[in-house]
Design a protein around this motif. Structure first.
Motif, PDB file in Angstrom:
ATOM      1  N   SER A  48       0.859  -1.184   0.000  1.00  0.00           N
ATOM      2  CA  SER A  48       0.000   0.000   0.000  1.00  0.00           C
ATOM      3  C   SER A  48       0.893   1.231   0.000  1.00  0.00           C
ATOM      4  O   SER A  48       1.929   1.269   0.664  1.00  0.00           O
ATOM      5  CB  SER A  48      -0.954   0.001   1.192  1.00  0.00           C
ATOM      6  OG  SER A  48      -0.218   0.013   2.394  1.00  0.00           O
ATOM      7  N   VAL A  49       0.490   2.222  -0.769  1.00  0.00           N
ATOM      8  CA  VAL A  49       1.273   3.430  -0.997  1.00  0.00           C
ATOM      9  C   VAL A  49       0.703   4.561  -0.161  1.00  0.00           C
ATOM     10  O   VAL A  49      -0.513   4.736  -0.088  1.00  0.00           O
ATOM     11  CB  VAL A  49       1.239   3.787  -2.505  1.00  0.00           C
ATOM     12  CG1 VAL A  49       1.928   5.092  -2.785  1.00  0.00           C
ATOM     13  CG2 VAL A  49       1.865   2.661  -3.320  1.00  0.00           C
ATOM     14  N   GLY A  50       1.586   5.332   0.471  1.00  0.00           N
ATOM     15  CA  GLY A  50       1.161   6.490   1.255  1.00  0.00           C
ATOM     16  C   GLY A  50       0.676   7.617   0.358  1.00  0.00           C
ATOM     17  O   GLY A  50       0.674   7.509  -0.869  1.00  0.00           O
ATOM     18  N   GLU A  51       0.303   8.720   0.979  1.00  0.00           N
ATOM     19  CA  GLU A  51      -0.211   9.865   0.225  1.00  0.00           C
ATOM     20  C   GLU A  51       0.882  10.468  -0.651  1.00  0.00           C
ATOM     21  O   GLU A  51       2.071  10.278  -0.400  1.00  0.00           O
ATOM     22  CB  GLU A  51      -0.764  10.920   1.183  1.00  0.00           C
ATOM     23  CG  GLU A  51       0.304  11.558   2.062  1.00  0.00           C
ATOM     24  CD  GLU A  51      -0.264  12.578   3.024  1.00  0.00           C
ATOM     25  OE1 GLU A  51      -0.474  13.723   2.593  1.00  0.00           O
ATOM     26  OE2 GLU A  51      -0.489  12.218   4.178  1.00  0.00           O
ATOM     27  N   GLY A  69      14.430  16.565  -4.128  1.00  0.00           N
ATOM     28  CA  GLY A  69      15.318  15.485  -4.550  1.00  0.00           C
ATOM     29  C   GLY A  69      16.402  16.021  -5.450  1.00  0.00           C
ATOM     30  O   GLY A  69      16.643  17.227  -5.512  1.00  0.00           O
ATOM     31  N   ALA A  70      17.043  15.139  -6.175  1.00  0.00           N
ATOM     32  CA  ALA A  70      18.188  15.509  -7.005  1.00  0.00           C
ATOM     33  C   ALA A  70      17.846  16.532  -8.082  1.00  0.00           C
ATOM     34  O   ALA A  70      18.702  17.290  -8.505  1.00  0.00           O
ATOM     35  CB  ALA A  70      18.790  14.252  -7.640  1.00  0.00           C
ATOM     36  N   GLU A  71      16.585  16.549  -8.535  1.00  0.00           N
ATOM     37  CA  GLU A  71      16.176  17.495  -9.570  1.00  0.00           C
ATOM     38  C   GLU A  71      15.447  18.711  -8.999  1.00  0.00           C
ATOM     39  O   GLU A  71      15.072  19.596  -9.747  1.00  0.00           O
ATOM     40  CB  GLU A  71      15.249  16.805 -10.569  1.00  0.00           C
ATOM     41  CG  GLU A  71      15.893  15.672 -11.323  1.00  0.00           C
ATOM     42  CD  GLU A  71      14.915  14.920 -12.210  1.00  0.00           C
ATOM     43  OE1 GLU A  71      13.689  15.157 -12.133  1.00  0.00           O
ATOM     44  OE2 GLU A  71      15.384  14.082 -12.993  1.00  0.00           O
ATOM     45  N   GLY A  72      15.185  18.734  -7.702  1.00  0.00           N
ATOM     46  CA  GLY A  72      14.401  19.801  -7.081  1.00  0.00           C
ATOM     47  C   GLY A  72      13.119  19.240  -6.501  1.00  0.00           C
ATOM     48  O   GLY A  72      12.981  18.034  -6.318  1.00  0.00           O
ATOM     49  N   ASN A  73      12.167  20.119  -6.195  1.00  0.00           N
ATOM     50  CA  ASN A  73      10.895  19.701  -5.610  1.00  0.00           C
ATOM     51  C   ASN A  73      10.025  18.993  -6.641  1.00  0.00           C
ATOM     52  O   ASN A  73       9.933  19.434  -7.789  1.00  0.00           O
ATOM     53  CB  ASN A  73      10.122  20.908  -5.065  1.00  0.00           C
ATOM     54  CG  ASN A  73      10.724  21.430  -3.791  1.00  0.00           C
ATOM     55  OD1 ASN A  73      11.073  20.662  -2.906  1.00  0.00           O
ATOM     56  ND2 ASN A  73      10.860  22.739  -3.684  1.00  0.00           N
ATOM     57  N   GLY A  74       9.397  17.905  -6.195  1.00  0.00           N
ATOM     58  CA  GLY A  74       8.510  17.159  -7.076  1.00  0.00           C
ATOM     59  C   GLY A  74       7.665  16.190  -6.273  1.00  0.00           C
ATOM     60  O   GLY A  74       7.855  16.023  -5.068  1.00  0.00           O
ATOM     61  N   PRO A  75       6.725  15.520  -6.946  1.00  0.00           N
ATOM     62  CA  PRO A  75       5.820  14.603  -6.246  1.00  0.00           C
ATOM     63  C   PRO A  75       6.530  13.319  -5.838  1.00  0.00           C
ATOM     64  O   PRO A  75       7.405  12.822  -6.554  1.00  0.00           O
ATOM     65  CB  PRO A  75       4.742  14.320  -7.292  1.00  0.00           C
ATOM     66  CG  PRO A  75       5.450  14.472  -8.606  1.00  0.00           C
ATOM     67  CD  PRO A  75       6.457  15.578  -8.392  1.00  0.00           C
ATOM     68  N   SER A  76       6.143  12.792  -4.681  1.00  0.00           N
ATOM     69  CA  SER A  76       6.716  11.553  -4.156  1.00  0.00           C
ATOM     70  C   SER A  76       5.647  10.749  -3.452  1.00  0.00           C
ATOM     71  O   SER A  76       4.706  11.308  -2.894  1.00  0.00           O
ATOM     72  CB  SER A  76       7.808  11.854  -3.120  1.00  0.00           C
ATOM     73  OG  SER A  76       8.932  12.436  -3.704  1.00  0.00           O
ATOM     74  N   VAL A  77       5.838   9.429  -3.467  1.00  0.00           N
ATOM     75  CA  VAL A  77       5.049   8.527  -2.630  1.00  0.00           C
ATOM     76  C   VAL A  77       6.022   7.610  -1.904  1.00  0.00           C
ATOM     77  O   VAL A  77       7.121   7.337  -2.394  1.00  0.00           O
ATOM     78  CB  VAL A  77       4.025   7.685  -3.427  1.00  0.00           C
ATOM     79  CG1 VAL A  77       2.941   8.566  -4.019  1.00  0.00           C
ATOM     80  CG2 VAL A  77       4.694   6.842  -4.498  1.00  0.00           C
ATOM     81  N   TYR A  78       5.599   7.144  -0.731  1.00  0.00           N
ATOM     82  CA  TYR A  78       6.428   6.272   0.091  1.00  0.00           C
ATOM     83  C   TYR A  78       5.686   4.972   0.356  1.00  0.00           C
ATOM     84  O   TYR A  78       4.459   4.946   0.445  1.00  0.00           O
ATOM     85  CB  TYR A  78       6.728   6.929   1.447  1.00  0.00           C
ATOM     86  CG  TYR A  78       7.628   8.139   1.358  1.00  0.00           C
ATOM     87  CD1 TYR A  78       8.986   8.028   1.627  1.00  0.00           C
ATOM     88  CD2 TYR A  78       7.119   9.385   1.015  1.00  0.00           C
ATOM     89  CE1 TYR A  78       9.821   9.138   1.567  1.00  0.00           C
ATOM     90  CE2 TYR A  78       7.948  10.497   0.947  1.00  0.00           C
ATOM     91  CZ  TYR A  78       9.293  10.362   1.220  1.00  0.00           C
ATOM     92  OH  TYR A  78      10.115  11.455   1.138  1.00  0.00           O
TER      93      TYR A  78
END
Length: 125
Positions: free
Chosen positions: A91-94, A100-109
């Motif tokens: 199951s994936v979090g919000e 990150g290495a390229e700057g701000n962007g969308p992520s899931v954990y």
């Protein structure tokens, strides 16, 4: 639709001696400090196209020291990620915005089957 991993974006290590570890990675491996967030005791270091994040920790030296591993994925589509991981019982979090290495962007954990925290990161916004 599926997504694929392009590369490691960053690795986050918990360290006992933040200043000493920053010095080591700068002097021994030529990394450079890119960003520091004092309130988190976090130093983000440039390692070529990737990042190494060092975060101060008071955990015993015998404790696991990797906080998480981040992979840059393309395309970043939450629904696709959720569907691709669901057959493995993951199951994936919000979705959150992270640096990150390229700057701000969308992520899931999420956690892999052995409990390691994994971040999947999309392109910089």
């Amino acid at each position: 639709m599926t997504f694929h991993v392009e590369r490691i974006d960053h690795v986050v290590l918990r360290v006992q001696d933040l200043a000493g570890m920053v010095r080591f990675y700068e002097q021994a491996l030529g990394f450079r400090e890119e960003r520091r967030i004092e309130r988190l005791s976090l130093v983000q270091m440039r390692a070529g196209a990737s990042m190494l994040d060092l975060i101060a920790s008071d955990a015993p030296a015998t404790a696991p020291n990797m906080d998480h591993l981040c992979f840059r994925v393309e395309p970043f589509d939450r629904d696709t990620i959720v569907m691709q991981l669901a057959p493995f019982g993951i199951s994936v979090g919000e979705t959150v915005e992270r640096y990150g290495a390229e700057g701000n962007g969308p992520s899931v954990y999420f956690r892999d089957p052995e409990g390691n925290q994994i971040e999947l990161k999309g392109p910089a916004l």
